[in-house]
Design a protein around this motif. Structure first.
Motif, PDB file in Angstrom:
ATOM      1  N   ALA A  41       6.934  -8.061   2.661  1.00 35.59           N
ATOM      2  CA  ALA A  41       6.307  -7.607   1.422  1.00 35.59           C
ATOM      3  C   ALA A  41       4.894  -7.113   1.672  1.00 35.59           C
ATOM      4  O   ALA A  41       4.162  -7.669   2.494  1.00 35.59           O
ATOM      5  CB  ALA A  41       6.289  -8.738   0.393  1.00 35.59           C
ATOM      6  N   SER A  42       4.517  -6.066   0.951  1.00 38.70           N
ATOM      7  CA  SER A  42       3.162  -5.527   1.056  1.00 38.70           C
ATOM      8  C   SER A  42       2.673  -5.119  -0.322  1.00 38.70           C
ATOM      9  O   SER A  42       3.466  -4.682  -1.167  1.00 38.70           O
ATOM     10  CB  SER A  42       3.119  -4.323   2.006  1.00 38.70           C
ATOM     11  N   LEU A  43       1.370  -5.251  -0.549  1.00 40.87           N
ATOM     12  CA  LEU A  43       0.751  -4.922  -1.826  1.00 40.87           C
ATOM     13  C   LEU A  43      -0.224  -3.766  -1.616  1.00 40.87           C
ATOM     14  O   LEU A  43      -1.000  -3.759  -0.660  1.00 40.87           O
ATOM     15  CB  LEU A  43       0.032  -6.142  -2.393  1.00 40.87           C
ATOM     16  N   HIS A  44      -0.177  -2.803  -2.536  1.00 42.35           N
ATOM     17  CA  HIS A  44      -1.038  -1.625  -2.445  1.00 42.35           C
ATOM     18  C   HIS A  44      -1.613  -1.306  -3.819  1.00 42.35           C
ATOM     19  O   HIS A  44      -0.899  -1.375  -4.829  1.00 42.35           O
ATOM     20  CB  HIS A  44      -0.259  -0.417  -1.930  1.00 42.35           C
ATOM     21  N   PHE A  45      -2.893  -0.933  -3.848  1.00 41.87           N
ATOM     22  CA  PHE A  45      -3.529  -0.451  -5.067  1.00 41.87           C
ATOM     23  C   PHE A  45      -3.378   1.067  -5.105  1.00 41.87           C
ATOM     24  O   PHE A  45      -3.787   1.761  -4.169  1.00 41.87           O
ATOM     25  CB  PHE A  45      -4.987  -0.866  -5.119  1.00 41.87           C
ATOM     26  N   ILE A  46      -2.799   1.571  -6.178  1.00 42.94           N
ATOM     27  CA  ILE A  46      -2.483   2.991  -6.251  1.00 42.94           C
ATOM     28  C   ILE A  46      -3.733   3.842  -6.115  1.00 42.94           C
ATOM     29  O   ILE A  46      -3.705   4.915  -5.502  1.00 42.94           O
ATOM     30  CB  ILE A  46      -1.734   3.309  -7.562  1.00 42.94           C
ATOM     31  N   ASP A  47      -4.873   3.368  -6.628  1.00 45.31           N
ATOM     32  CA  ASP A  47      -6.067   4.216  -6.580  1.00 45.31           C
ATOM     33  C   ASP A  47      -6.661   4.321  -5.179  1.00 45.31           C
ATOM     34  O   ASP A  47      -7.592   5.099  -4.962  1.00 45.31           O
ATOM     35  CB  ASP A  47      -7.116   3.769  -7.605  1.00 45.31           C
ATOM     36  N   ASP A  48      -6.126   3.594  -4.211  1.00 49.21           N
ATOM     37  CA  ASP A  48      -6.506   3.813  -2.821  1.00 49.21           C
ATOM     38  C   ASP A  48      -5.852   5.077  -2.254  1.00 49.21           C
ATOM     39  O   ASP A  48      -6.285   5.599  -1.218  1.00 49.21           O
ATOM     40  CB  ASP A  48      -6.097   2.626  -1.943  1.00 49.21           C
ATOM     41  N   TYR A  49      -4.823   5.544  -2.934  1.00 51.82           N
ATOM     42  CA  TYR A  49      -4.028   6.666  -2.431  1.00 51.82           C
ATOM     43  C   TYR A  49      -4.108   7.904  -3.319  1.00 51.82           C
ATOM     44  O   TYR A  49      -3.886   9.018  -2.846  1.00 51.82           O
ATOM     45  CB  TYR A  49      -2.562   6.252  -2.297  1.00 51.82           C
ATOM     46  N   VAL A  50      -4.364   7.719  -4.588  1.00 46.23           N
ATOM     47  CA  VAL A  50      -4.423   8.845  -5.518  1.00 46.23           C
ATOM     48  C   VAL A  50      -5.875   9.072  -5.903  1.00 46.23           C
ATOM     49  O   VAL A  50      -6.484   8.239  -6.578  1.00 46.23           O
ATOM     50  CB  VAL A  50      -3.570   8.566  -6.771  1.00 46.23           C
ATOM     51  N   SER A  51      -6.431  10.201  -5.483  1.00 44.50           N
ATOM     52  CA  SER A  51      -7.841  10.476  -5.759  1.00 44.50           C
ATOM     53  C   SER A  51      -8.030  11.521  -6.849  1.00 44.50           C
ATOM     54  O   SER A  51      -9.153  11.822  -7.237  1.00 44.50           O
ATOM     55  CB  SER A  51      -8.542  10.958  -4.481  1.00 44.50           C
ATOM     56  N   GLY A  52      -6.942  12.073  -7.356  1.00 46.51           N
ATOM     57  CA  GLY A  52      -7.057  13.066  -8.412  1.00 46.51           C
ATOM     58  C   GLY A  52      -5.692  13.426  -8.960  1.00 46.51           C
ATOM     59  O   GLY A  52      -4.663  12.996  -8.446  1.00 46.51           O
ATOM     60  N   PHE A  53      -5.715  14.203 -10.015  1.00 40.80           N
ATOM     61  CA  PHE A  53      -4.477  14.617 -10.654  1.00 40.80           C
ATOM     62  C   PHE A  53      -4.177  16.066 -10.300  1.00 40.80           C
ATOM     63  O   PHE A  53      -5.072  16.847  -9.974  1.00 40.80           O
ATOM     64  CB  PHE A  53      -4.589  14.469 -12.176  1.00 40.80           C
ATOM     65  N   LEU A  54      -2.919  16.420 -10.362  1.00 40.46           N
ATOM     66  CA  LEU A  54      -2.514  17.789 -10.098  1.00 40.46           C
ATOM     67  C   LEU A  54      -2.333  18.512 -11.423  1.00 40.46           C
ATOM     68  O   LEU A  54      -1.651  18.014 -12.319  1.00 40.46           O
ATOM     69  CB  LEU A  54      -1.201  17.825  -9.317  1.00 40.46           C
ATOM     70  N   SER A  55      -2.906  19.682 -11.533  1.00 41.87           N
ATOM     71  CA  SER A  55      -2.714  20.466 -12.755  1.00 41.87           C
ATOM     72  C   SER A  55      -1.341  21.114 -12.782  1.00 41.87           C
ATOM     73  O   SER A  55      -0.827  21.473 -13.835  1.00 41.87           O
ATOM     74  CB  SER A  55      -3.802  21.537 -12.875  1.00 41.87           C
ATOM     75  N   ASP A  56      -0.731  21.233 -11.626  1.00 42.55           N
ATOM     76  CA  ASP A  56       0.599  21.825 -11.503  1.00 42.55           C
ATOM     77  C   ASP A  56       1.167  21.320 -10.182  1.00 42.55           C
ATOM     78  O   ASP A  56       0.448  21.252  -9.192  1.00 42.55           O
ATOM     79  CB  ASP A  56       0.520  23.351 -11.506  1.00 42.55           C
ATOM     80  N   GLU A  57       2.439  20.948 -10.160  1.00 46.24           N
ATOM     81  CA  GLU A  57       3.006  20.364  -8.949  1.00 46.24           C
ATOM     82  C   GLU A  57       2.976  21.327  -7.763  1.00 46.24           C
ATOM     83  O   GLU A  57       3.088  20.922  -6.609  1.00 46.24           O
ATOM     84  CB  GLU A  57       4.441  19.902  -9.189  1.00 46.24           C
ATOM     85  N   ARG A  58       2.827  22.622  -8.016  1.00 48.93           N
ATOM     86  CA  ARG A  58       2.787  23.599  -6.931  1.00 48.93           C
ATOM     87  C   ARG A  58       1.412  23.694  -6.297  1.00 48.93           C
ATOM     88  O   ARG A  58       1.247  24.304  -5.247  1.00 48.93           O
ATOM     89  CB  ARG A  58       3.196  24.977  -7.467  1.00 48.93           C
ATOM     90  N   HIS A  59       0.396  23.102  -6.919  1.00 49.46           N
ATOM     91  CA  HIS A  59      -0.962  23.165  -6.378  1.00 49.46           C
ATOM     92  C   HIS A  59      -1.159  22.075  -5.328  1.00 49.46           C
ATOM     93  O   HIS A  59      -0.596  20.993  -5.426  1.00 49.46           O
ATOM     94  CB  HIS A  59      -1.993  22.983  -7.494  1.00 49.46           C
TER      95      HIS A  59
END
Length: 211
Positions: A41-59
């Protein structure tokens, strides 16, 4: 020739930035139960990996964004995943929502290894642990519904829910319903809990539990 038994792998994803908050406490309890049962088992904080949002999945994502690492190297290989989130406006946290929104770029047929992603999702065990200020049972129903539909869409198995109440950091330990114990049980039983989701034509026994 003997074969080595590989332990089942569980990933716990915490959608709160508070390292000592109530969602993190639920996540750690899940980890404790899983490791006691012999799972990896491992625990991860999502905000360690996601630094921003995508305005469109193609970007393209931000240069320092590690979401692909989290999804492809941590989440996808796991046999089970438990999402831990606070209740914000009767929904999941923005970090948790971003995890699901961003994942579509890998489920989409436009992704070259989409079939492999689909295959790895089938039968994956999914759990949910939520922390809210209110004890009102309906406070988390919007989140439950989204996880339920995510599991249906990906052919995963939504096997467990824990809901605890607390406002101050760590206060969830004082909830008389003992959600931390329930979270430990979820981690311990994530791979053994019975799961059934019938359709009209599903083969089924005349009883739920064997005698």
């Amino acid at each position: 020739m003997s074969t080595t038994h590989q332990p089942k792998r569980l990933i716990v994803l915490v959608g709160s930035p508070r390292r000592d908050g109530n969602s993190a406490a639920l996540g750690q309890a899940v980890i404790d139960g899983a490791t006691a049962a012999g799972s990896e088992a491992s625990l991860h904080f999502i905000d360690d990996y996601v630094s921003g949002f995508l305005s469109d999945e193609r970007h393209a994502p931000p240069a320092d964004d590690r979401y692909a690492e989290l999804f492809l190297e941590r989440f996808l290989p796991a046999d089970a995943a438990v999402f831990c989130t606070p209740v914000y406006w009767y929904g999941m946290s923005a970090q948790t929502k971003a995890f699901f929104d961003r994942s579509f770029s890998f489920y989409s047929d436009a992704y070259p290894q989409a079939e492999q992603v689909h295959r790895r999702m089938r039968g994956k065990r999914i759990g949910l642990a939520v922390a809210s200020e209110e004890t009102y049972p309906g406070a988390a129903l919007g989140i439950v519904h989204q996880i339920q539909e995510f599991s249906r869409y990906t052919h995963s198995e939504f096997v467990g829910l824990v809901h605890g109440a607390g406002n101050k950091r760590g206060e969830i330990a004082r909830d008389p319903r003992d959600p931390l114990q329930a979270a430990r049980a979820l981690g311990r039983e994530i791979f053994t809990r019975s799961y059934s989701d019938y359709r009209m034509d599903s083969p089924r026994s005349t009883q739920v539990w064997p005698e």
